[in-house]
Design a protein around this motif. Sequence first.
Motif, PDB file in Angstrom:
ATOM      1  N   PRO A  20       0.850  -1.141   0.061  1.00 59.22           N
ATOM      2  CA  PRO A  20      -0.022   0.001  -0.040  1.00 59.22           C
ATOM      3  C   PRO A  20       0.710   1.288  -0.049  1.00 59.22           C
ATOM      4  N   GLY A  21       0.582   2.116  -0.917  1.00 56.84           N
ATOM      5  CA  GLY A  21       1.124   3.492  -1.051  1.00 56.84           C
ATOM      6  C   GLY A  21      -0.194   4.438  -0.157  1.00 56.84           C
ATOM      7  N   HIS A  22       0.250   5.805  -0.224  1.00 61.27           N
ATOM      8  CA  HIS A  22      -0.503   6.926   0.295  1.00 61.27           C
ATOM      9  C   HIS A  22      -0.420   8.136  -0.762  1.00 61.27           C
ATOM     10  N   ALA A  23      -1.983   8.541  -0.769  1.00 63.47           N
ATOM     11  CA  ALA A  23      -2.172   9.807  -1.426  1.00 63.47           C
ATOM     12  C   ALA A  23      -3.143  10.726  -0.677  1.00 63.47           C
ATOM     13  N   CYS A  24      -2.972  11.728  -0.544  1.00 65.10           N
ATOM     14  CA  CYS A  24      -3.814  12.831   0.252  1.00 65.10           C
ATOM     15  C   CYS A  24      -4.371  13.856  -0.859  1.00 65.10           C
ATOM     16  N   LEU A  25      -5.652  13.913  -0.842  1.00 69.25           N
ATOM     17  CA  LEU A  25      -6.648  14.786  -1.623  1.00 69.25           C
ATOM     18  C   LEU A  25      -7.087  15.873  -0.933  1.00 69.25           C
ATOM     19  N   ALA A  26      -6.686  17.252  -1.226  1.00 71.69           N
ATOM     20  CA  ALA A  26      -7.340  18.377  -0.571  1.00 71.69           C
ATOM     21  C   ALA A  26      -8.758  18.639  -0.609  1.00 71.69           C
ATOM     22  N   VAL A  27      -9.600  18.995   0.332  1.00 70.40           N
ATOM     23  CA  VAL A  27     -11.019  18.870   0.379  1.00 70.40           C
ATOM     24  C   VAL A  27     -11.246  19.977   1.391  1.00 70.40           C
ATOM     25  N   ALA A  28     -12.340  20.972   0.812  1.00 70.06           N
ATOM     26  CA  ALA A  28     -12.835  22.039   1.782  1.00 70.06           C
ATOM     27  C   ALA A  28     -13.169  21.177   3.126  1.00 70.06           C
ATOM     28  N   PRO A  29     -13.025  21.972   4.177  1.00 69.69           N
ATOM     29  CA  PRO A  29     -13.130  21.352   5.573  1.00 69.69           C
ATOM     30  C   PRO A  29     -14.734  21.133   5.471  1.00 69.69           C
ATOM     31  N   GLU A  30     -15.492  22.214   5.124  1.00 62.56           N
ATOM     32  CA  GLU A  30     -16.936  22.022   5.310  1.00 62.56           C
ATOM     33  C   GLU A  30     -17.657  20.795   4.347  1.00 62.56           C
ATOM     34  N   ALA A  31     -16.840  20.165   3.543  1.00 63.88           N
ATOM     35  CA  ALA A  31     -17.269  19.087   2.664  1.00 63.88           C
ATOM     36  C   ALA A  31     -16.999  17.679   3.251  1.00 63.88           C
ATOM     37  N   LEU A  32     -16.150  17.719   4.349  1.00 64.90           N
ATOM     38  CA  LEU A  32     -15.473  16.283   4.945  1.00 64.90           C
ATOM     39  C   LEU A  32     -16.818  15.436   5.549  1.00 64.90           C
ATOM     40  N   ASP A  33     -17.825  16.208   6.003  1.00 70.20           N
ATOM     41  CA  ASP A  33     -19.027  15.344   6.593  1.00 70.20           C
ATOM     42  C   ASP A  33     -19.506  14.614   5.347  1.00 70.20           C
ATOM     43  N   ILE A  78      -4.075  21.753   7.107  1.00 76.50           N
ATOM     44  CA  ILE A  78      -3.108  20.875   7.906  1.00 76.50           C
ATOM     45  C   ILE A  78      -1.677  21.407   7.557  1.00 76.50           C
ATOM     46  N   TRP A  79      -1.370  21.706   6.615  1.00 83.98           N
ATOM     47  CA  TRP A  79      -0.041  22.031   6.055  1.00 83.98           C
ATOM     48  C   TRP A  79       0.166  23.643   6.408  1.00 83.98           C
ATOM     49  N   ALA A  80      -0.712  24.494   6.746  1.00 87.03           N
ATOM     50  CA  ALA A  80      -0.731  25.939   6.497  1.00 87.03           C
ATOM     51  C   ALA A  80       0.182  26.169   7.811  1.00 87.03           C
ATOM     52  N   PRO A  81       1.016  27.413   7.728  1.00 89.24           N
ATOM     53  CA  PRO A  81       1.589  27.683   8.872  1.00 89.24           C
ATOM     54  C   PRO A  81       0.604  28.062   9.995  1.00 89.24           C
ATOM     55  N   LYS A  82       1.361  28.296  11.186  1.00 89.26           N
ATOM     56  CA  LYS A  82       0.331  28.708  12.233  1.00 89.26           C
ATOM     57  C   LYS A  82      -0.033  29.711  12.190  1.00 89.26           C
ATOM     58  N   GLY A  83      -1.494  30.044  12.303  1.00 98.61           N
ATOM     59  CA  GLY A  83      -2.070  31.438  12.394  1.00 98.61           C
ATOM     60  C   GLY A  83      -2.724  31.581  11.040  1.00 98.61           C
ATOM     61  N   VAL A  84      -2.307  30.593   9.923  1.00 95.84           N
ATOM     62  CA  VAL A  84      -2.973  31.138   8.594  1.00 95.84           C
ATOM     63  C   VAL A  84      -4.479  30.388   8.492  1.00 95.84           C
ATOM     64  N   PRO A  85      -5.445  31.135   8.360  1.00 98.86           N
ATOM     65  CA  PRO A  85      -6.926  30.354   8.466  1.00 98.86           C
ATOM     66  C   PRO A  85      -7.058  29.546   7.337  1.00 98.86           C
ATOM     67  N   SER A  86      -7.908  28.742   7.476  1.00 91.37           N
ATOM     68  CA  SER A  86      -8.315  27.695   6.537  1.00 91.37           C
ATOM     69  C   SER A  86      -9.228  28.283   5.506  1.00 91.37           C
ATOM     70  N   THR A  87      -8.879  27.801   4.262  1.00 93.61           N
ATOM     71  CA  THR A  87      -9.789  28.703   3.089  1.00 93.61           C
ATOM     72  C   THR A  87     -10.786  27.661   2.646  1.00 93.61           C
TER      73      THR A  87
END
Length: 149
Positions: A84-97, A140-149
């Motif tokens: 098994p490998g790994h891949a991460c896809l970016a998703v808007a936080p409000e779409a995770l549910d 998850i990779w944003a510098p501290k203090g940078v808001p989610s978009t």
Amino acid sequence: MTIPPLLGTLETALYADDLDAARMFWTDIMGLEEIVSVPGRHVFFRTVDQPRPQVLLVFNPEATEVPPKADADQPVPPHGARGPGHACLAVAPEALDRWRAHLENHGIGIEADFLWPNGRRSLYFRDPAGNSIELADPAIWAPKGVPST
């Protein structure tokens, strides 16, 4: 000498023995557009079109471990991975549910659903080849203090 700049990730590669199962998963469940395939060797999908194309490459490792012929038009060096490998896809936080419900409605088990120390969320599950797939708030990779978009 200064290191030249990178523009970002263009391709992400995963490996699967069953390309038909991979095709069905990535198009029917994940909603990606198939852009090119070679039976028994690979199937490629567009993940993002703008501002810069990004693609997911799914290779059959048995086919890509073979070195190219001396007269090959595209002499891509051999590559491949087993297991098994790994891949991460970016998703808007409000779409995770909604993503979690969509995956569960298609019989995809969620292995993990948690918040990182910075408060950003990730979902983990498996594709048919057993690769670990993550959907995550890109912050998850944003510098501290940078808001989610």
